[in-house]
Design an enzyme around this catalytic site. Sequence first.
Site, PDB file in Angstrom:
ATOM      1  N   CYS A  72       0.856  -1.182   0.000  1.00 16.53           N
ATOM      2  CA  CYS A  72       0.000   0.000   0.000  1.00 16.53           C
ATOM      3  C   CYS A  72       0.896   1.237   0.000  1.00 16.53           C
ATOM      4  CB  CYS A  72      -0.884  -0.023   1.248  1.00 16.53           C
ATOM      5  SG  CYS A  72      -1.869   1.458   1.446  1.00 16.53           S
ATOM      6  N   CYS A 181      -0.950   3.743  -6.526  1.00 12.64           N
ATOM      7  CA  CYS A 181      -1.817   3.103  -5.538  1.00 12.64           C
ATOM      8  C   CYS A 181      -1.994   1.687  -6.062  1.00 12.64           C
ATOM      9  CB  CYS A 181      -3.155   3.836  -5.466  1.00 12.64           C
ATOM     10  SG  CYS A 181      -4.453   2.895  -4.620  1.00 12.64           S
TER      11      CYS A 181
HETATM   12  N1  DGL Z   1      -4.058   0.542  -2.203  1.00 13.24           N
HETATM   13  C1  DGL Z   1      -3.642   1.616  -1.398  1.00 13.24           C
HETATM   14  C2  DGL Z   1      -2.419   2.362  -1.895  1.00 13.24           C
HETATM   15  O1  DGL Z   1      -1.603   1.765  -2.542  1.00 13.24           O
HETATM   16  C3  DGL Z   1      -4.621   2.536  -0.762  1.00 13.24           C
HETATM   17  C4  DGL Z   1      -5.973   2.716  -1.279  1.00 13.24           C
HETATM   18  C5  DGL Z   1      -6.850   3.371  -0.225  1.00 13.24           C
HETATM   19  O2  DGL Z   1      -7.336   2.627   0.616  1.00 13.24           O
HETATM   20  O3  DGL Z   1      -7.016   4.599  -0.231  1.00 13.24           O
HETATM   21  O4  DGL Z   1      -2.237   3.513  -1.616  1.00 13.24           O
END
Ligand code: DGL
Length: 240
Positions: A72, A181
């Site tokens: 993440c 993301c």
């Molecule tokens: N998948 C996550 C990232 O890489 C975050 C997405 C979220 O929950 O805002 O930032």
Amino acid sequence: MNRYIGVFDSGIGGITVLEQLKKVLPHESFIYYGDSKNNPYGEKEYDELYEIVRKIVDYLISRDVKLIVIACNTVTTRYMKKLRDDYKSMIFVGIVPAIKVACDNNFKNTLVMATPATISSERTHELIVNNKSASQNITLLSCDGLANVIESKDEVAINDKLTDIFKEYKDIEFDSIVLGCTHYPLVSKNINTFFPDAVLLDGSYGVSMEVKRQLIVHDLLNKSANQEVIIYNSMDENSI
Ligand code: DGL
């Protein structure tokens, strides 16, 4: 004993990282924790999100993982330093927006898509300052709500959201787009229809190679075990 590698994200996005890890590390086993219940992370306050992250890290440690992959960008860019301070004996590897990859490959006009928290983080700005040359242009795009819509898997809502997000950018000729993301690679085809000539970049391969390097350095790499993958989601009954 084949100890697991822990991997987590705010839902299904980190699966894009897990898939890469499985390929690069065929003899490693993984526990994946998707925190769909608390999605979106990228729109949460600093302290509130750190509490959530700590619970997941504590859970993975209770499963005796040998390394934790933060799949993440939001969590890595915000808390990597703090996590390493708070959990000194754990090895963390985290994904960050592939800004270095865009700069190293000499793309001239890059669009960086990420959550509001990642876009405003010091780490993202550091990545730009440390890698961008004077002839390169980088545009930051805060994609509020996009990860959450992707989590819903509703194609119409995803395309509507992208149309709205790109409305001021669709006539710009970007040569690369950083998917900052881990949810965004899940809709790379949809993104491509808006910018058919741009190369889409994400950090999952880099993360997998760093995990491999860390396992070798710490003498933790499995060379022959069968791969096992356990997937949990915070929406499941009896979840932590
Ligand atoms: N998948 C996550 C990232 O890489 C975050 C997405 C979220 O929950 O805002 O930032």
